[in-house]
Design a protein around this motif. Sequence first.
Motif, PDB file in Angstrom:
ATOM      1  N   GLU A   1      58.591 -26.382  -3.276  1.00 24.93           N
ATOM      2  CA  GLU A   1      57.646 -25.690  -4.172  1.00 24.93           C
ATOM      3  C   GLU A   1      57.468 -24.226  -3.791  1.00 24.93           C
ATOM      4  O   GLU A   1      56.701 -23.513  -4.437  1.00 24.93           O
ATOM      5  CB  GLU A   1      56.302 -26.414  -4.169  1.00 24.93           C
ATOM      6  N   VAL A   2      58.150 -23.802  -2.741  1.00 26.73           N
ATOM      7  CA  VAL A   2      58.125 -22.391  -2.362  1.00 26.73           C
ATOM      8  C   VAL A   2      58.869 -21.602  -3.443  1.00 26.73           C
ATOM      9  O   VAL A   2      59.972 -21.964  -3.838  1.00 26.73           O
ATOM     10  CB  VAL A   2      58.823 -22.183  -0.997  1.00 26.73           C
ATOM     11  N   ARG A   3      58.241 -20.534  -3.926  1.00 28.42           N
ATOM     12  CA  ARG A   3      58.921 -19.669  -4.901  1.00 28.42           C
ATOM     13  C   ARG A   3      59.576 -18.514  -4.154  1.00 28.42           C
ATOM     14  O   ARG A   3      59.263 -18.260  -2.988  1.00 28.42           O
ATOM     15  CB  ARG A   3      57.909 -19.156  -5.915  1.00 28.42           C
ATOM     16  N   TYR A   4      60.450 -17.823  -4.840  1.00 26.93           N
ATOM     17  CA  TYR A   4      61.138 -16.723  -4.181  1.00 26.93           C
ATOM     18  C   TYR A   4      61.446 -15.621  -5.185  1.00 26.93           C
ATOM     19  O   TYR A   4      61.379 -15.828  -6.409  1.00 26.93           O
ATOM     20  CB  TYR A   4      62.421 -17.212  -3.492  1.00 26.93           C
ATOM     21  N   GLY A   5      61.762 -14.472  -4.624  1.00 28.04           N
ATOM     22  CA  GLY A   5      62.066 -13.341  -5.489  1.00 28.04           C
ATOM     23  C   GLY A   5      62.807 -12.265  -4.734  1.00 28.04           C
ATOM     24  O   GLY A   5      63.125 -12.411  -3.546  1.00 28.04           O
ATOM     25  N   ALA A   6      63.079 -11.172  -5.454  1.00 27.07           N
ATOM     26  CA  ALA A   6      63.807 -10.039  -4.888  1.00 27.07           C
ATOM     27  C   ALA A   6      62.826  -8.933  -4.517  1.00 27.07           C
ATOM     28  O   ALA A   6      61.644  -8.988  -4.859  1.00 27.07           O
ATOM     29  CB  ALA A   6      64.834  -9.537  -5.909  1.00 27.07           C
ATOM     30  N   GLN A   7      63.345  -7.934  -3.822  1.00 22.51           N
ATOM     31  CA  GLN A   7      62.493  -6.839  -3.352  1.00 22.51           C
ATOM     32  C   GLN A   7      62.625  -5.590  -4.212  1.00 22.51           C
ATOM     33  O   GLN A   7      61.904  -4.603  -3.992  1.00 22.51           O
ATOM     34  CB  GLN A   7      62.852  -6.502  -1.905  1.00 22.51           C
ATOM     35  N   ASP A   8      63.553  -5.638  -5.158  1.00 16.29           N
ATOM     36  CA  ASP A   8      63.798  -4.483  -6.028  1.00 16.29           C
ATOM     37  C   ASP A   8      64.655  -4.958  -7.187  1.00 16.29           C
ATOM     38  O   ASP A   8      65.273  -6.028  -7.115  1.00 16.29           O
ATOM     39  CB  ASP A   8      64.529  -3.375  -5.246  1.00 16.29           C
ATOM     40  N   VAL A   9      64.682  -4.169  -8.241  1.00 14.09           N
ATOM     41  CA  VAL A   9      65.535  -4.461  -9.391  1.00 14.09           C
ATOM     42  C   VAL A   9      65.929  -3.135 -10.022  1.00 14.09           C
ATOM     43  O   VAL A   9      65.158  -2.167  -9.973  1.00 14.09           O
ATOM     44  CB  VAL A   9      64.792  -5.369 -10.404  1.00 14.09           C
ATOM     45  N   SER A  10      67.109  -3.096 -10.603  1.00 11.44           N
ATOM     46  CA  SER A  10      67.526  -1.876 -11.308  1.00 11.44           C
ATOM     47  C   SER A  10      66.726  -1.701 -12.584  1.00 11.44           C
ATOM     48  O   SER A  10      66.364  -2.682 -13.244  1.00 11.44           O
ATOM     49  CB  SER A  10      69.014  -1.955 -11.661  1.00 11.44           C
ATOM     50  N   GLN A  11      66.490  -0.452 -12.941  1.00 10.08           N
ATOM     51  CA  GLN A  11      65.853  -0.193 -14.242  1.00 10.08           C
ATOM     52  C   GLN A  11      66.861  -0.289 -15.377  1.00 10.08           C
ATOM     53  O   GLN A  11      66.479  -0.288 -16.540  1.00 10.08           O
ATOM     54  CB  GLN A  11      65.155   1.169 -14.273  1.00 10.08           C
ATOM     55  N   HIS A  12      68.155  -0.384 -15.021  1.00  6.39           N
ATOM     56  CA  HIS A  12      69.202  -0.424 -16.040  1.00  6.39           C
ATOM     57  C   HIS A  12      69.593  -1.868 -16.346  1.00  6.39           C
ATOM     58  O   HIS A  12      69.509  -2.744 -15.493  1.00  6.39           O
ATOM     59  CB  HIS A  12      70.436   0.344 -15.557  1.00  6.39           C
ATOM     60  N   GLU A  13      70.069  -2.067 -17.553  1.00  6.81           N
ATOM     61  CA  GLU A  13      70.444  -3.415 -18.013  1.00  6.81           C
ATOM     62  C   GLU A  13      71.739  -3.889 -17.337  1.00  6.81           C
ATOM     63  O   GLU A  13      71.824  -4.995 -16.829  1.00  6.81           O
ATOM     64  CB  GLU A  13      70.622  -3.332 -19.543  1.00  6.81           C
ATOM     65  N   SER A  14      72.750  -3.029 -17.337  1.00 11.22           N
ATOM     66  CA  SER A  14      74.041  -3.360 -16.727  1.00 11.22           C
ATOM     67  C   SER A  14      74.898  -2.094 -16.775  1.00 11.22           C
ATOM     68  O   SER A  14      74.499  -1.095 -17.374  1.00 11.22           O
ATOM     69  CB  SER A  14      74.765  -4.471 -17.513  1.00 11.22           C
ATOM     70  N   GLY A  15      76.056  -2.129 -16.127  1.00  5.00           N
ATOM     71  CA  GLY A  15      76.979  -1.003 -16.269  1.00  5.00           C
ATOM     72  C   GLY A  15      77.301  -0.292 -14.972  1.00  5.00           C
ATOM     73  O   GLY A  15      77.207  -0.876 -13.887  1.00  5.00           O
ATOM     74  N   ALA A  16      77.685   0.976 -15.090  1.00  7.57           N
ATOM     75  CA  ALA A  16      78.210   1.746 -13.961  1.00  7.57           C
ATOM     76  C   ALA A  16      77.085   2.304 -13.096  1.00  7.57           C
ATOM     77  O   ALA A  16      76.760   3.496 -13.144  1.00  7.57           O
ATOM     78  CB  ALA A  16      79.100   2.871 -14.488  1.00  7.57           C
ATOM     79  N   TYR A  17      76.453   1.414 -12.322  1.00  6.84           N
ATOM     80  CA  TYR A  17      75.374   1.797 -11.411  1.00  6.84           C
ATOM     81  C   TYR A  17      75.668   1.161 -10.052  1.00  6.84           C
ATOM     82  O   TYR A  17      75.120   0.110  -9.703  1.00  6.84           O
ATOM     83  CB  TYR A  17      74.021   1.327 -11.961  1.00  6.84           C
ATOM     84  N   THR A  18      76.581   1.769  -9.338  1.00  5.05           N
ATOM     85  CA  THR A  18      77.086   1.189  -8.095  1.00  5.05           C
ATOM     86  C   THR A  18      75.943   0.877  -7.122  1.00  5.05           C
ATOM     87  O   THR A  18      75.103   1.730  -6.852  1.00  5.05           O
ATOM     88  CB  THR A  18      78.082   2.164  -7.440  1.00  5.05           C
ATOM     89  N   GLY A  19      75.953  -0.352  -6.646  1.00  2.00           N
ATOM     90  CA  GLY A  19      74.960  -0.769  -5.662  1.00  2.00           C
ATOM     91  C   GLY A  19      73.700  -1.360  -6.261  1.00  2.00           C
ATOM     92  O   GLY A  19      72.878  -1.914  -5.532  1.00  2.00           O
ATOM     93  N   GLU A  20      73.536  -1.262  -7.561  1.00  2.00           N
ATOM     94  CA  GLU A  20      72.320  -1.759  -8.197  1.00  2.00           C
ATOM     95  C   GLU A  20      72.444  -3.253  -8.527  1.00  2.00           C
ATOM     96  O   GLU A  20      73.552  -3.778  -8.698  1.00  2.00           O
ATOM     97  CB  GLU A  20      72.067  -0.998  -9.502  1.00  2.00           C
ATOM     98  N   VAL A  21      71.319  -3.899  -8.667  1.00  2.00           N
ATOM     99  CA  VAL A  21      71.272  -5.318  -9.025  1.00  2.00           C
ATOM    100  C   VAL A  21      70.334  -5.456 -10.226  1.00  2.00           C
ATOM    101  O   VAL A  21      69.206  -4.946 -10.207  1.00  2.00           O
ATOM    102  CB  VAL A  21      70.778  -6.159  -7.830  1.00  2.00           C
ATOM    103  N   SER A  22      70.815  -6.122 -11.263  1.00  2.00           N
ATOM    104  CA  SER A  22      70.055  -6.137 -12.524  1.00  2.00           C
ATOM    105  C   SER A  22      69.019  -7.259 -12.580  1.00  2.00           C
ATOM    106  O   SER A  22      69.094  -8.250 -11.848  1.00  2.00           O
ATOM    107  CB  SER A  22      71.016  -6.294 -13.703  1.00  2.00           C
TER     108      SER A  22
END
Length: 263
Positions: free
Chosen positions: A67-88
């Motif tokens: 029941e432990v939930r989890y998440g990320a510490q950051d997210v890209s503001q972009h939907e997808s595409g040429a943003y090296t290193g970003e995670v959508s």
Amino acid sequence: MATKRTPLMAGNWKMNLDHAEAIAAVQKLAWTLKDAGHDYSAVEVAILAPFTDLRSVQTLVDADKLEVRYGAQDVSQHESGAYTGEVSGAMIARLGCSYVAVGHSERREYHAESDAVVNAKVKAAFSKDVTPILCVGEGLDVRKAGDQVSYTLAQLDGALEGVPAEQAKSIVVAYEPVWAIGTGEVATPEDAQEVCGAVRARLAELYDAELAAGVRVLYGGSVKSGNVAEIMAQPDVDGALVGGASLDPVEFAKIVRYQSHVA
Ligand SMILES: O=C[C@H](O)COP(=O)(O)O
């Protein structure tokens, strides 16, 4: 207003624990809470892990039905595409993330994230049904000048620009005074209440009182098992965003179990 808000204890691991260590830490946390008979409907538990851990955490949580939930510490503001290193947002949603931290002070400071970027990230998370944990809070200079409320509310206003009520109602706001992060310098319960209460009042102005009464406002900054209960006793504090102390699953379980101090 008598709206019930389920407290949320979220552990932000920052850049600690690789994927193998993450599996051990989540197992230990879940077992410790199970042994203590923890009721997840009374206090929700989440960890925010590095991107490279998330698939392992997902597999463990799904396999063991934790029941432990989890998440990320950051997210890209972009939907997808040429943003090296970003995670959508779509990528973290696919990994079962319930939450993502947005606008943490370390992102604002080391990656020059402006309120406009934070706002775009809030929208990116919501667009994929991942709940943002929006971090706001003042630095030491602002605190010394006594401007902590206006400074923090300006960050809140910027982050919520153009965010509709049907999304804003599920946001989590974390008030983290920068001078209290990782310093051992915890804000007093009254300091936490002053700004958390002001955040809720601003939400009522930006949206309405019912929405404001339902949003969870967390405190973050040197929270430990020894100081969490007095902070949680404040009327507008609905949980904690815990950094260093969340790396030790037994200590984090004690924080989660602040009502009993039996973990
Ligand atoms: O996201 C968590 C905060 O930055 C607090 O970190 P800390 O508990 O190590 O002070």
